[in-house]
Design a protein around this motif. Structure first.
Motif, PDB file in Angstrom:
ATOM      1  N   PHE A 110       0.074  -0.989   0.445  1.00  0.00           N
ATOM      2  CA  PHE A 110      -0.013  -0.227   0.137  1.00  0.00           C
ATOM      3  C   PHE A 110       0.855   1.060  -0.506  1.00  0.00           C
ATOM      4  N   ASP A 111       1.084   2.351  -1.243  1.00  0.00           N
ATOM      5  CA  ASP A 111       2.034   2.606  -1.714  1.00  0.00           C
ATOM      6  C   ASP A 111       1.914   3.907  -0.721  1.00  0.00           C
ATOM      7  N   GLY A 112       0.238   4.774  -1.234  1.00  0.00           N
ATOM      8  CA  GLY A 112      -0.196   5.747  -0.569  1.00  0.00           C
ATOM      9  C   GLY A 112       0.402   6.552  -1.707  1.00  0.00           C
ATOM     10  N   PRO A 113       0.232   7.672  -1.600  1.00  0.00           N
ATOM     11  CA  PRO A 113       0.560   8.969  -2.618  1.00  0.00           C
ATOM     12  C   PRO A 113       2.180   9.134  -2.711  1.00  0.00           C
ATOM     13  N   VAL A 114       2.855   9.347  -1.522  1.00  0.00           N
ATOM     14  CA  VAL A 114       4.096   9.595  -1.351  1.00  0.00           C
ATOM     15  C   VAL A 114       4.298   8.066  -1.304  1.00  0.00           C
ATOM     16  N   GLY A 115       4.177   6.730  -1.954  1.00  0.00           N
ATOM     17  CA  GLY A 115       4.624   5.781  -2.584  1.00  0.00           C
ATOM     18  C   GLY A 115       4.610   5.871  -4.302  1.00  0.00           C
ATOM     19  N   LEU A 116       3.344   6.434  -4.553  1.00  0.00           N
ATOM     20  CA  LEU A 116       3.188   6.836  -5.752  1.00  0.00           C
ATOM     21  C   LEU A 116       4.208   7.978  -6.446  1.00  0.00           C
TER      22      LEU A 116
END
Ligand SMILES: [Zn+2]
Length: 277
Positions: A14-20
């Motif tokens: 689950f990357d989340g926006p920071v991961g994406l």
């Protein structure tokens, strides 16, 4: 053939926006993806409840901080845990580990653990780590090297799984998902279990070479082979993509077939496997 109890470990990256944002090469910023990933996640939670499946969500630490939705979502992290799933670290902000210095990697492990534990009000210790981008894939001691890591030993100690494992132990982690293929496996001499093995290595539980996605092929693999454990992984973002193995149709296929088989198959969280052997 006697069929033993099979344990299936399912891990969502689950990357989340920071991961994406940090996964985007070189530029594919897409705000819609941020909202879609979270909407998909809510859908996934519902389906998991319907099948009474408990699994693991590896989440970027920054996402668990207080802040603006959708960039961070501590309440959602808390809810994931409250619904019975394990919360693990997916680093602080989805770093490409081999490119970072030892101190930066240690900091990412430490900060993500603190932020995630705070979001779930210390109801579960964060003991699992899922390396972003599945890097490093190099593990010199096991004869595995990957030019795709972009930087490796001796130029970067963090570009070797052996060293990452040491850092994880120092930071209090107890399991890690690792990806590596030694030359024999790469050349296809060793018929590898596509869902990897799970074993203790120097006091840390390794979940190796997981399979990404669901569907007919991997479901048959689980039903027709006789391994004690099977590790699957998927990305919430891909759940709504029609052409992805990780999509809703394939998840339902796998859950329904495993559920309806007369085999003794149980979904477990990695944290449940600690201290078993
Ligand atoms: Zn990721």
């Amino acid at each position: 053939m006697k069929i033993f109890r099979k344990k299936v470990v399912l891990i969502w990256d689950f990357d989340g926006p920071v991961g994406l944002i940090n996964s985007s090469l070189p530029y594919n910023f897409n705000y819609l993806n941020f909202e879609n990933e979270i909407a998909n996640l809510r859908n996934i939670l519902k389906i998991l409840d319907q099948f009474d499946v408990k699994c693991c969500f590896a989440i970027t630490g920054f996402s668990a901080e207080e802040g603006l939705f959708p960039y961070s979502f501590p309440e959602l992290v808390k809810e994931i845990h409250a619904r019975g799933h394990e919360v693990a670290s997916h680093s602080w902000r989805h770093e490409w580990i081999p490119l970072f210095e030892k101190k930066q990697v240690a900091k990412s492990l430490e900060r993500s653990k603190i932020a995630l534990e705070k979001a779930i009000e210390n109801r579960q210790e964060i003991v699992g780590f899922v390396p972003p981008h599945n890097r490093p894939m190099t593990w010199l001691r096991r004869g595995a090297f990957s030019l795709g890591d972009r930087r490796m030993f001796p130029f970067s100690r963090t570009g070797d799984n052996e060293y990452l494992i040491e850092l994880l132990k120092i930071q209090g982690y107890k399991w890690v998902r690792v990806s590596y293929h030694n030359t024999f496996q790469k050349l296809g001499f060793a018929k590898s279990n596509v869902t990897g093995r799970i074993f203790d290595y120097k006091g840390i539980l390794l979940l190796e070479n997981h399979h990404t996605g669901f569907g007919e092929k991997v479901t048959r693999h689980i039903l027709e082979t006789n391994f004690p454990t099977y590790t699957l992984s998927a990305h919430p973002l891909m759940f709504s993509f029609e052409n992805k193995k990780e999509n809703k149709k394939n998840l339902l296929y796998t859950l329904e077939y495993l559920h309806n088989s007369n085999q003794d198959i149980e979904f477990v969280r990695p944290i449940d496997l600690l201290g078993e052997d």
